[in-house]
Design an enzyme around this catalytic site. Sequence first.
Site, PDB file in Angstrom:
ATOM      1  N   HIS B  62      37.551 -26.604   1.520  1.00 28.27           N
ATOM      2  CA  HIS B  62      36.323 -25.837   1.783  1.00 28.27           C
ATOM      3  C   HIS B  62      35.107 -26.610   1.298  1.00 28.27           C
ATOM      4  O   HIS B  62      35.231 -27.586   0.542  1.00 28.27           O
ATOM      5  CB  HIS B  62      36.392 -24.449   1.123  1.00 28.27           C
ATOM      6  CG  HIS B  62      36.460 -24.432  -0.365  1.00 28.27           C
ATOM      7  ND1 HIS B  62      37.464 -25.047  -1.086  1.00 28.27           N
ATOM      8  CD2 HIS B  62      35.645 -23.872  -1.302  1.00 28.27           C
ATOM      9  CE1 HIS B  62      37.264 -24.841  -2.382  1.00 28.27           C
ATOM     10  NE2 HIS B  62      36.158 -24.147  -2.546  1.00 28.27           N
ATOM     11  N   HIS B  64      32.787 -26.555  -0.923  1.00 26.43           N
ATOM     12  CA  HIS B  64      32.185 -26.455  -2.252  1.00 26.43           C
ATOM     13  C   HIS B  64      32.328 -27.839  -2.879  1.00 26.43           C
ATOM     14  O   HIS B  64      33.400 -28.457  -2.806  1.00 26.43           O
ATOM     15  CB  HIS B  64      32.879 -25.390  -3.110  1.00 26.43           C
ATOM     16  CG  HIS B  64      32.357 -24.004  -2.876  1.00 26.43           C
ATOM     17  ND1 HIS B  64      33.027 -22.871  -3.248  1.00 26.43           N
ATOM     18  CD2 HIS B  64      31.184 -23.582  -2.308  1.00 26.43           C
ATOM     19  CE1 HIS B  64      32.311 -21.792  -2.909  1.00 26.43           C
ATOM     20  NE2 HIS B  64      31.201 -22.196  -2.340  1.00 26.43           N
ATOM     21  N   ASP B  66      32.830 -29.305  -5.623  1.00 30.81           N
ATOM     22  CA  ASP B  66      33.894 -29.780  -6.513  1.00 30.81           C
ATOM     23  C   ASP B  66      35.169 -30.116  -5.743  1.00 30.81           C
ATOM     24  O   ASP B  66      36.131 -30.622  -6.333  1.00 30.81           O
ATOM     25  CB  ASP B  66      34.178 -28.773  -7.644  1.00 30.81           C
ATOM     26  CG  ASP B  66      34.511 -27.376  -7.136  1.00 30.81           C
ATOM     27  OD1 ASP B  66      33.849 -26.910  -6.190  1.00 30.81           O
ATOM     28  OD2 ASP B  66      35.429 -26.743  -7.697  1.00 30.81           O
ATOM     29  N   HIS B  67      35.155 -29.893  -4.424  1.00 33.70           N
ATOM     30  CA  HIS B  67      36.320 -30.232  -3.600  1.00 33.70           C
ATOM     31  C   HIS B  67      36.049 -31.390  -2.637  1.00 33.70           C
ATOM     32  O   HIS B  67      36.954 -31.823  -1.942  1.00 33.70           O
ATOM     33  CB  HIS B  67      36.817 -29.003  -2.842  1.00 33.70           C
ATOM     34  CG  HIS B  67      37.338 -27.966  -3.786  1.00 33.70           C
ATOM     35  ND1 HIS B  67      38.671 -27.782  -4.027  1.00 33.70           N
ATOM     36  CD2 HIS B  67      36.690 -27.114  -4.615  1.00 33.70           C
ATOM     37  CE1 HIS B  67      38.829 -26.833  -4.953  1.00 33.70           C
ATOM     38  NE2 HIS B  67      37.635 -26.415  -5.321  1.00 33.70           N
ATOM     39  N   HIS B 142      38.392 -16.750  -0.342  1.00 32.42           N
ATOM     40  CA  HIS B 142      37.426 -17.260  -1.314  1.00 32.42           C
ATOM     41  C   HIS B 142      36.040 -16.808  -0.856  1.00 32.42           C
ATOM     42  O   HIS B 142      35.928 -16.024   0.085  1.00 32.42           O
ATOM     43  CB  HIS B 142      37.577 -18.793  -1.380  1.00 32.42           C
ATOM     44  CG  HIS B 142      36.851 -19.446  -2.508  1.00 32.42           C
ATOM     45  ND1 HIS B 142      36.865 -18.972  -3.794  1.00 32.42           N
ATOM     46  CD2 HIS B 142      36.074 -20.579  -2.546  1.00 32.42           C
ATOM     47  CE1 HIS B 142      36.140 -19.778  -4.556  1.00 32.42           C
ATOM     48  NE2 HIS B 142      35.634 -20.741  -3.825  1.00 32.42           N
ATOM     49  N   ASP B 212      40.619 -22.968  -3.075  1.00 32.44           N
ATOM     50  CA  ASP B 212      40.412 -21.936  -4.061  1.00 32.44           C
ATOM     51  C   ASP B 212      40.734 -20.586  -3.419  1.00 32.44           C
ATOM     52  O   ASP B 212      40.421 -20.380  -2.238  1.00 32.44           O
ATOM     53  CB  ASP B 212      38.949 -21.921  -4.491  1.00 32.44           C
ATOM     54  CG  ASP B 212      38.534 -23.180  -5.262  1.00 32.44           C
ATOM     55  OD1 ASP B 212      39.364 -24.039  -5.527  1.00 32.44           O
ATOM     56  OD2 ASP B 212      37.340 -23.298  -5.562  1.00 32.44           O
ATOM     57  N   HIS B 270      42.759 -26.227 -11.378  1.00 34.07           N
ATOM     58  CA  HIS B 270      41.405 -25.702 -11.145  1.00 34.07           C
ATOM     59  C   HIS B 270      40.943 -24.867 -12.351  1.00 34.07           C
ATOM     60  O   HIS B 270      40.358 -23.800 -12.225  1.00 34.07           O
ATOM     61  CB  HIS B 270      41.347 -24.871  -9.853  1.00 34.07           C
ATOM     62  CG  HIS B 270      39.949 -24.738  -9.315  1.00 34.07           C
ATOM     63  ND1 HIS B 270      39.129 -23.666  -9.616  1.00 34.07           N
ATOM     64  CD2 HIS B 270      39.221 -25.538  -8.517  1.00 34.07           C
ATOM     65  CE1 HIS B 270      37.964 -23.811  -8.999  1.00 34.07           C
ATOM     66  NE2 HIS B 270      37.993 -24.948  -8.335  1.00 34.07           N
TER      67      HIS B 270
END
Lengths: 303, 303
Positions: B62, B64, B66-67, B142, B212, B270
């Site tokens: 996805h 975001h 941090d991914h 999410h 997530d 995570h």
Amino acid sequence: MHFEVTILGSNGAIPAHNRYPTSQFVNYNGQGFLLDCGEGTQLQMSKYNIKRGKLDHIFITHIHGDHFFGLMGILTSFNLNYREHPLHIYGYPGIEEIVRTYFKHAQTILRYELVFHSVIADEPRLVFENKDLTVESIILHHRIPTTGFLFREKIGPRKILGLKLEQYQIPIHEIVRIKMGGDFTMPDGTVILNSELTGDPSPPRSYAFCTDTSYTESIIEQIRGVNVLYHEATFLDEHKARAAETGHSTTREAATIALKAEVGKLIVGHFSARYEDLSPLLYECKEIFPDTELAIEGHLFSI
Amino acid sequence: MHFEVTILGSNGAIPAHNRYPTSQFVNYNGQGFLLDCGEGTQLQMSKYNIKRGKLDHIFITHIHGDHFFGLMGILTSFNLNYREHPLHIYGYPGIEEIVRTYFKHAQTILRYELVFHSVIADEPRLVFENKDLTVESIILHHRIPTTGFLFREKIGPRKILGLKLEQYQIPIHEIVRIKMGGDFTMPDGTVILNSELTGDPSPPRSYAFCTDTSYTESIIEQIRGVNVLYHEATFLDEHKARAAETGHSTTREAATIALKAEVGKLIVGHFSARYEDLSPLLYECKEIFPDTELAIEGHLFSI
């Protein structure tokens, strides 16, 4: 007044040998500034105990990823940490489009204001000023528009002489006025001139950050006499053809700029991934400019 | 056939305690796949001696940061390293716009083809297939559209029995045909049935990557019986309200999914930056699902 630079990343475009891409943190008496922020900058800040909350200004030299791929991580972490005060970014306008494109897709509305200040690569300009410092852009020569940044301390207040404080029994509430150049009038009406009471302020300090760039003498007048010059030295002298082709400098070129500009100290960095051992680069610089040091992750230089 | 997962980053959104944001490298017999690539992924790949050249497929769960904030660094390093063969990216269409916006401003024309494969978060779909593996999307829950990925090995060839090779003096050039199910005809015309010559192939292995996501039983049927499940466990049970609010799972929720889906092993990761010590998270998982391990940077799990 602290004026310090911490190296967060020293490497050229391809990270290697546990060296990170370009980033430096400038601490001026508690005010934080980032110079570039390559991938991993926020991780390096944590590693070296640099508080993110102190950081209000980020300067980006150019839109090559090894100089700003860490920016979005920092912006995101600020948001997750409930930052509320504005963050200022100085760089080329494309940075803003890249950042806004990401936040649009992440469906993120920032809790704090992001203020973009456009840098233009035509001639040196004042890009930042507060009561303590000015920051000027330095026009560099790379494959895309690129500017270095020159931090100059403003001239500080005059230094009051301790002996005179005692001799004339100067009350505390007079001190700030005298530091700013005022005379002191004694209770009997005698006027003591400021020149007797104070000495000259410390000479203002300066730090020039020049990356990425090929050898260019056009920057010399602007950076003449700075206390510390950071100049990229991506390649050894034997690879100078490759340096010219890619818009970078060699060790000898960086050191020649330092020599001609009569700077106090030279720091070199942005090392090519091809060099695991950096001592030959340092050696080549020192042959021309002895007071050279390598940018190494975690090293702190006092200006 | 190697089927291994190396943890490159285990942390939640804000990097902390020297833990990196999410990324995992899957090695299937020399074929490389990345699952997410948070900031610093290329640095972690170097640290753990994972050759970038082996990597042809990157799956992003996805949009975001941090991914995927490490994606552009990888793409850029491939280019600087003269990559020529195509790279495939599987994710939401916004990824492509973010990547193209950067390369436009960096004035970079890639030497290799970047092939984007759109993932759609409506129902599980086959997103990748080759002779050895399939990869399906897993619909997660999410704050923005998010999909996990399920790697399934295809059923391999039958196993030829060594004793029979000798007994019937089967020539080498017959072996592939027999492994594929063929019978063997002796020089005297006698036919030996495949069922006598071979045993069943190894059962196909599978790995599900779910991050997530909040607790959602809708994934259970799809991942039932996988050998290894990675499921995010951002929070301890005491912070379950915060988990629900942010679209994440607790330890007990991740372990409950593993239990209900009857998986072989659970890996959790995570982790929220609030936890420096991870042992309480592991303890809570093991109370429900004993065969749980923590995702720790550098750990390699064989599937």
